[in-house]
Design an enzyme around this catalytic site. Structure first.
Site, PDB file in Angstrom:
ATOM      1  N   GLU A 145       0.959  -1.022  -0.038  1.00 46.18           N
ATOM      2  CA  GLU A 145       0.130   0.251   0.087  1.00 46.18           C
ATOM      3  C   GLU A 145       0.963   1.420  -0.063  1.00 46.18           C
ATOM      4  O   GLU A 145       1.501   1.462   1.021  1.00 46.18           O
ATOM      5  CB  GLU A 145      -0.937   0.032   0.967  1.00 46.18           C
ATOM      6  CG  GLU A 145      -1.658   1.339   1.508  1.00 46.18           C
ATOM      7  CD  GLU A 145      -2.389   1.810   0.319  1.00 46.18           C
ATOM      8  OE1 GLU A 145      -3.408   1.149  -0.106  1.00 46.18           O
ATOM      9  OE2 GLU A 145      -2.079   2.818  -0.290  1.00 46.18           O
ATOM     10  N   GLN A 191     -14.188   6.889   2.602  1.00 45.86           N
ATOM     11  CA  GLN A 191     -14.860   7.576   1.383  1.00 45.86           C
ATOM     12  C   GLN A 191     -16.386   7.641   1.504  1.00 45.86           C
ATOM     13  O   GLN A 191     -16.872   8.861   1.163  1.00 45.86           O
ATOM     14  CB  GLN A 191     -14.391   6.771   0.191  1.00 45.86           C
ATOM     15  CG  GLN A 191     -13.143   6.684  -0.059  1.00 45.86           C
ATOM     16  CD  GLN A 191     -12.639   5.845  -1.280  1.00 45.86           C
ATOM     17  OE1 GLN A 191     -13.502   5.590  -2.172  1.00 45.86           O
ATOM     18  NE2 GLN A 191     -11.581   5.038  -1.298  1.00 45.86           N
ATOM     19  N   VAL A 251       2.265  -1.498  -6.444  1.00 47.08           N
ATOM     20  CA  VAL A 251       2.519  -2.510  -7.378  1.00 47.08           C
ATOM     21  C   VAL A 251       2.324  -2.020  -8.871  1.00 47.08           C
ATOM     22  O   VAL A 251       1.480  -1.137  -8.972  1.00 47.08           O
ATOM     23  CB  VAL A 251       1.422  -3.619  -7.308  1.00 47.08           C
ATOM     24  CG1 VAL A 251       1.310  -4.594  -8.240  1.00 47.08           C
ATOM     25  CG2 VAL A 251       1.723  -4.178  -5.942  1.00 47.08           C
ATOM     26  N   CYS A 299     -20.129   3.478  -5.303  1.00 48.25           N
ATOM     27  CA  CYS A 299     -21.395   4.248  -4.784  1.00 48.25           C
ATOM     28  C   CYS A 299     -22.167   4.816  -5.737  1.00 48.25           C
ATOM     29  O   CYS A 299     -21.968   6.123  -5.835  1.00 48.25           O
ATOM     30  CB  CYS A 299     -20.983   4.962  -3.660  1.00 48.25           C
ATOM     31  SG  CYS A 299     -22.573   5.334  -2.702  1.00 48.25           S
ATOM     32  N   ASP A 352     -13.627  -2.765  -5.279  1.00 51.49           N
ATOM     33  CA  ASP A 352     -14.121  -1.861  -6.389  1.00 51.49           C
ATOM     34  C   ASP A 352     -13.346  -2.371  -7.539  1.00 51.49           C
ATOM     35  O   ASP A 352     -13.918  -2.203  -8.495  1.00 51.49           O
ATOM     36  CB  ASP A 352     -13.621  -0.413  -6.110  1.00 51.49           C
ATOM     37  CG  ASP A 352     -14.478   0.324  -5.186  1.00 51.49           C
ATOM     38  OD1 ASP A 352     -15.432  -0.148  -4.852  1.00 51.49           O
ATOM     39  OD2 ASP A 352     -13.896   1.455  -5.013  1.00 51.49           O
ATOM     40  N   LYS A 376     -20.366  -1.542  -6.305  1.00 53.63           N
ATOM     41  CA  LYS A 376     -19.106  -1.123  -5.573  1.00 53.63           C
ATOM     42  C   LYS A 376     -19.355  -0.416  -4.369  1.00 53.63           C
ATOM     43  O   LYS A 376     -19.338   0.984  -4.452  1.00 53.63           O
ATOM     44  CB  LYS A 376     -18.121  -0.511  -6.725  1.00 53.63           C
ATOM     45  CG  LYS A 376     -17.965  -1.292  -7.943  1.00 53.63           C
ATOM     46  CD  LYS A 376     -16.767  -0.721  -8.890  1.00 53.63           C
ATOM     47  CE  LYS A 376     -16.729  -1.365 -10.227  1.00 53.63           C
ATOM     48  NZ  LYS A 376     -16.347  -2.992  -9.914  1.00 53.63           N
ATOM     49  N   ALA A 426     -18.592  -0.027   0.018  1.00 56.52           N
ATOM     50  CA  ALA A 426     -17.827  -0.433   1.287  1.00 56.52           C
ATOM     51  C   ALA A 426     -18.755  -1.579   2.008  1.00 56.52           C
ATOM     52  O   ALA A 426     -18.318  -2.329   2.408  1.00 56.52           O
ATOM     53  CB  ALA A 426     -17.524   0.677   2.288  1.00 56.52           C
ATOM     54  N   ALA A 427     -19.930  -1.350   1.775  1.00 57.60           N
ATOM     55  CA  ALA A 427     -21.029  -2.213   2.522  1.00 57.60           C
ATOM     56  C   ALA A 427     -20.631  -3.621   1.900  1.00 57.60           C
ATOM     57  O   ALA A 427     -21.114  -4.820   2.503  1.00 57.60           O
ATOM     58  CB  ALA A 427     -22.398  -1.636   2.420  1.00 57.60           C
ATOM     59  N   CYS A 449     -26.465   0.940  -0.084  1.00 58.18           N
ATOM     60  CA  CYS A 449     -26.466   2.220  -0.596  1.00 58.18           C
ATOM     61  C   CYS A 449     -27.184   2.954   0.492  1.00 58.18           C
ATOM     62  O   CYS A 449     -28.290   3.025   0.436  1.00 58.18           O
ATOM     63  CB  CYS A 449     -26.663   2.492  -1.865  1.00 58.18           C
ATOM     64  SG  CYS A 449     -25.983   4.099  -2.470  1.00 58.18           S
TER      65      CYS A 449
HETATM   66  P1  FAD Z   1      -9.997   1.786  -1.495  1.00 56.46           P
HETATM   67  O1  FAD Z   1     -10.810   1.767  -0.302  1.00 56.46           O
HETATM   68  O2  FAD Z   1     -10.107   2.908  -2.715  1.00 56.46           O
HETATM   69  O3  FAD Z   1      -8.534   1.144  -1.278  1.00 56.46           O
HETATM   70  C1  FAD Z   1      -7.641   1.008  -2.546  1.00 56.46           C
HETATM   71  C2  FAD Z   1      -6.215   0.810  -1.974  1.00 56.46           C
HETATM   72  O4  FAD Z   1      -5.311   0.539  -3.054  1.00 56.46           O
HETATM   73  C3  FAD Z   1      -5.897   2.349  -1.791  1.00 56.46           C
HETATM   74  O5  FAD Z   1      -5.497   2.580  -0.209  1.00 56.46           O
HETATM   75  C4  FAD Z   1      -4.953   2.587  -2.718  1.00 56.46           C
HETATM   76  O6  FAD Z   1      -3.851   3.696  -2.392  1.00 56.46           O
HETATM   77  C5  FAD Z   1      -4.298   1.350  -2.980  1.00 56.46           C
HETATM   78  N1  FAD Z   1      -3.463   1.299  -4.275  1.00 56.46           N
HETATM   79  C6  FAD Z   1      -3.917   1.647  -5.513  1.00 56.46           C
HETATM   80  N2  FAD Z   1      -3.158   1.451  -6.489  1.00 56.46           N
HETATM   81  C7  FAD Z   1      -2.144   0.460  -5.928  1.00 56.46           C
HETATM   82  C8  FAD Z   1      -1.075  -0.043  -6.464  1.00 56.46           C
HETATM   83  N3  FAD Z   1      -0.872   0.095  -7.643  1.00 56.46           N
HETATM   84  N4  FAD Z   1      -0.401  -0.889  -5.750  1.00 56.46           N
HETATM   85  C9  FAD Z   1      -0.888  -1.065  -4.289  1.00 56.46           C
HETATM   86  N5  FAD Z   1      -1.926  -0.444  -3.855  1.00 56.46           N
HETATM   87  C10 FAD Z   1      -2.668   0.354  -4.566  1.00 56.46           C
HETATM   88  N6  FAD Z   1     -19.668   2.984  -0.037  1.00 56.46           N
HETATM   89  C11 FAD Z   1     -20.532   2.598   1.062  1.00 56.46           C
HETATM   90  O7  FAD Z   1     -20.763   1.449   1.123  1.00 56.46           O
HETATM   91  N7  FAD Z   1     -21.635   3.122   1.446  1.00 56.46           N
HETATM   92  C12 FAD Z   1     -21.616   4.818   0.724  1.00 56.46           C
HETATM   93  O8  FAD Z   1     -22.524   5.621   1.043  1.00 56.46           O
HETATM   94  C13 FAD Z   1     -20.575   5.202   0.036  1.00 56.46           C
HETATM   95  N8  FAD Z   1     -20.426   6.470  -0.373  1.00 56.46           N
HETATM   96  C14 FAD Z   1     -19.405   6.815  -1.369  1.00 56.46           C
HETATM   97  C15 FAD Z   1     -19.277   8.149  -1.492  1.00 56.46           C
HETATM   98  C16 FAD Z   1     -18.207   8.522  -2.377  1.00 56.46           C
HETATM   99  C17 FAD Z   1     -18.102   9.817  -2.731  1.00 56.46           C
HETATM  100  C18 FAD Z   1     -17.177   7.619  -2.859  1.00 56.46           C
HETATM  101  C19 FAD Z   1     -15.949   8.120  -3.599  1.00 56.46           C
HETATM  102  C20 FAD Z   1     -17.362   6.223  -2.452  1.00 56.46           C
HETATM  103  C21 FAD Z   1     -18.304   5.995  -1.619  1.00 56.46           C
HETATM  104  N9  FAD Z   1     -18.828   4.489  -1.285  1.00 56.46           N
HETATM  105  C22 FAD Z   1     -19.521   4.235  -0.544  1.00 56.46           C
HETATM  106  C23 FAD Z   1     -17.664   3.613  -1.789  1.00 56.46           C
HETATM  107  C24 FAD Z   1     -16.762   2.732  -1.106  1.00 56.46           C
HETATM  108  O9  FAD Z   1     -16.103   3.807  -0.321  1.00 56.46           O
HETATM  109  C25 FAD Z   1     -15.818   2.150  -2.006  1.00 56.46           C
HETATM  110  O10 FAD Z   1     -16.589   1.058  -2.528  1.00 56.46           O
HETATM  111  C26 FAD Z   1     -14.691   1.358  -0.933  1.00 56.46           C
HETATM  112  O11 FAD Z   1     -13.877   2.217  -0.183  1.00 56.46           O
HETATM  113  C27 FAD Z   1     -13.627   0.400  -2.252  1.00 56.46           C
HETATM  114  O12 FAD Z   1     -12.724  -0.243  -1.236  1.00 56.46           O
HETATM  115  P2  FAD Z   1     -11.496  -0.870  -1.943  1.00 56.46           P
HETATM  116  O13 FAD Z   1     -10.656  -1.338  -0.880  1.00 56.46           O
HETATM  117  O14 FAD Z   1     -11.892  -1.691  -3.326  1.00 56.46           O
HETATM  118  O15 FAD Z   1     -10.791   0.431  -2.646  1.00 56.46           O
END
Ligand code: FAD
Length: 402
Positions: free
Chosen positions: A39, A47, A82, A165, A302, A310, A312-313, A345
Site C-alpha cells: 500500500e 470514503q 505495485v 457508490c 471496487d 461497488k 464498502a458495504a 447504499c
Molecule cells: P479503496 O478503499 O479505494 O482502496 C484501494 C487502495 O489500494 C488504496 O489505499 C490505494 O492507495 C491502494 N492502491 C492503489 N493503487 C495501488 C497499487 N498500484 N499498488 C498498491 N496499492 C494500490 N460505500 C458505501 O458502502 N456506502 C456509501 O455511502 C458510499 N459512499 C461513497 C461516496 C463517495 C463519494 C465515494 C468516493 C465512495 C463511496 N462509497 C460508499 C464506496 C466505498 O468507499 C468504496 O467502494 C470502497 O472504499 C472501496 O474499497 P477498496 O478497498 O476496493 O478500494
C-alpha cells in the site's frame, strides 16, 4: 542493509484500503502469520462520508487516519506501489523495482478516477465553481460551492460505466437542494441532475422512491445523458443524450461532476483483467471471489468485476468470503463460502434524512432491519450513516470483526 530485491510472503494483499485491510485483519485473526499488504499511501480514507463532507454535514478530517494506525498488528506493510503482476510466476513487481513472490494473492487496489476522459474536466475540478466528492481534497470545495450558489443553474453529473457508490452522484444533489430550500433560494436555482441510465437506480423499488425525491425538489433530470466537455473559465458544460445523439450546452453557476472510472491501468493490462469488462476490472468467480484460472488468487472490492454495486458495504460481506475461501485453499480444500452479491447504499435524501437500499445479485431487498421501512426517508437511518457506520468501519470492520 538494503532490502533484498526479491522476498516471499505466504499471502500478499495488493491495496490497503477498505478491502485489503479487512481481509488482512481477518487472516491475522485466523492465525496466518505471514501476510504482507502492499500500500503506497500514508493515509487511509473512509470514503462514504465524503458525500456528507460535500454536503456540509461532516468534516474531511473525520474521514482520514494514518495508514500505520489501521494496518493490523503482525502484518508486513510494504509502502510501495505495485506496477505489474505475473500470475504464472507468482510475482508482483513494485515501483522500486523489487519483486515479491507469494503463495496466495489478494487483489484489492480499488479503482481509478479518469477525469482526463472528459475534455476540460481535469483542469476545471477544484476551481471555476466545479468540484467532485470523489476526491478527499475536493469534497470540501463542493460545500463551498453550494454555499456560494444563490441563483443560476446547478449541474450534477454521473458518468457511464460501473462506478463506486452509484448513488453518490445524486445524493449530493438532494443535500444541496435541501440546503437551498432551507435558505429560501431553491426557487431561484435551476437544479439539473444528469444520469447516464434510463432509471434512477439499479434496484427499481428504491429507484422509484428517488424519482419522487427529485421531483419534490423540482430537480430536472436528464436520463441517458452524460457530460462530454467542460469549459471551466466560461462555466460551460456540454451534455450528450446517447439516445437521440443531441448535444446540449449548459451555463452553470456550479458543477458537481463525477469522473469516469475504471480499473487501474496496470490492472487492466494484466492477465487477471476480465476480457468481458470494457473497464478492465478483474475476473473473479462471482460467488467464491476466486480467479477461475489461478485458484491461488482472489479479488474483491471496487477492482473486482462483480455484477453488483461497488460499495464498502459490499466489501463488508466480501471480506469474510475471501478469508474463508483462502484459508480453505491453504488446507487444500474447496471454497466453502459463497457471496450472494449483497450491497447497500445509504441514499441521503436531505440534510437529515436517508433511505437504506440493501439488495443482492437478484436485486432482491436484503434488509438488515426488517422491522423498519427503509424505503422511506428516515432520521434514524441518517444517524446510522453519519455516526453508526463510520464507527462500525473504524472499530470493527478494519479489525476483521464485522
Ligand atoms: P479503496 O478503499 O479505494 O482502496 C484501494 C487502495 O489500494 C488504496 O489505499 C490505494 O492507495 C491502494 N492502491 C492503489 N493503487 C495501488 C497499487 N498500484 N499498488 C498498491 N496499492 C494500490 N460505500 C458505501 O458502502 N456506502 C456509501 O455511502 C458510499 N459512499 C461513497 C461516496 C463517495 C463519494 C465515494 C468516493 C465512495 C463511496 N462509497 C460508499 C464506496 C466505498 O468507499 C468504496 O467502494 C470502497 O472504499 C472501496 O474499497 P477498496 O478497498 O476496493 O478500494
Amino acid at each position: 542493509m538494503p532490502a533484498p530485491l526479491r522476498s516471499h510472503h505466504e499471502v500478499v494483499i495488493v491495496g490497503g484500503g477498505t478491502a485489503g485491510i479487512s481481509v488482512a485483519a481477518r487472516l491475522r485473526r485466523a492465525g496466518v502469520s505471514d501476510v504482507a499488504v502492499v500500500e503506497p499511501s500514508q493515509r487511509h480514507f473512509y470514503q462514504p462520508l465524503w458525500t456528507l463532507v460535500g454536503g456540509g454535514r461532516a468534516d474531511a478530517a473525520q474521514t482520514v487516519r494514518p495508514q500505520a494506525r489501521v494496518m493490523p498488528k503482525g502484518v508486513t506493510w510494504v509502502a510501495e506501489r505495485v506496477t505489474a503482476v505475473d500470475p504464472d510466476a507468482r510475482t508482483v513487481v513494485l515501483g522500486n523495482g523489487r519483486t515479491l513472490t507469494y503463495d496466495f494473492l489478494v487483489m484489492a487496489p480499488g479503482l481509478q478516477l479518469n477525469p482526463d476522459a472528459i475534455p476540460g474536466l481535469a483542469e476545471t475540478l477544484g476551481r471555476d465553481e466545479a468540484s467532485t466528492n470523489y476526491h478527499f481534497d475536493l469534497a470540501p470545495r463542493t460545500w463551498h460551492n453550494i454555499r456560494q450558489t444563490r441563483g443560476g443553474t446547478a449541474l450534477f453529473t454521473m458518468p457511464p460505466g460501473p462506478i463506486k457508490c452509484a448513488g453518490a452522484p445524486q445524493k449530493i444533489a438532494y443535500l444541496a437542494a435541501d440546503w437551498w430550500r432551507r435558505q429560501d433560494v431553491l426557487h431561484d436555482i435551476r437544479v439539473i441532475l444528469v444520469l447516464p441510465t434510463a432509471a434512477f437506480f439499479s434496484q427499481p423499488q428504491w429507484g422509484e422512491v428517488l424519482r419522487g425525491i427529485a421531483a419534490g425538489y423540482g430537480i430536472e433530470v436528464r436520463h441517458n445523458t452524460h457530460l462530454v466537455d467542460v469549459d471551466g473559465p466560461a462555466h460551460r458544460a456540454t451534455l450528450l443524450d446517447t439516445k437521440s445523439g443531441a448535444k446540449e450546452e449548459i451555463h452553470y453557476a456550479m458543477l458537481h461532476a463525477v469522473p469516469p472510472q475504471s480499473a487501474p491501468d496496470w490492472v487492466a493490462a494484466s492477465p487477471l483483467a476480465d476480457p468481458d469488462s470494457p473497464f478492465g476490472y478483474l475476473q473473479v468467480d462471482q460467488y467464491t471471489l476466486r480467479n477461475p484460472r489461478w485458484p491461488n488468487i482472489f479479488a474483491l472490492g471496487d477492482v473486482a468485476n462483480l455484477p453488483t454495486s461497488k460499495t464498502a458495504a459490499a466489501i463488508r460481506r466480501q471480506a469474510p468470503i475471501v478469508a474463508a475461501n483462502l484459508l480453505a485453499a491453504r488446507r487444500g480444500e474447496p471454497p466453502p463460502a459463497r457471496y450472494d452479491g449483497y450491497t447497500s447504499c445509504p441514499l441521503t435524501t436531505a440534510r437529515n434524512r436517508m433511505l437504506l437500499a440493501e439488495f443482492d445479485y437478484d436485486l432482491t431487498p436484503q434488509p438488515s432491519f426488517p422491522l423498519i421501512d427503509t424505503m422511506r426517508p428516515r432520521y434514524d437511518m441518517w444517524l446510522l450513516k453519519r455516526y453508526g457506520l463510520p464507527a462500525l468501519y473504524w472499530h470493527a470492520m478494519l479489525h476483521g470483526r464485522a
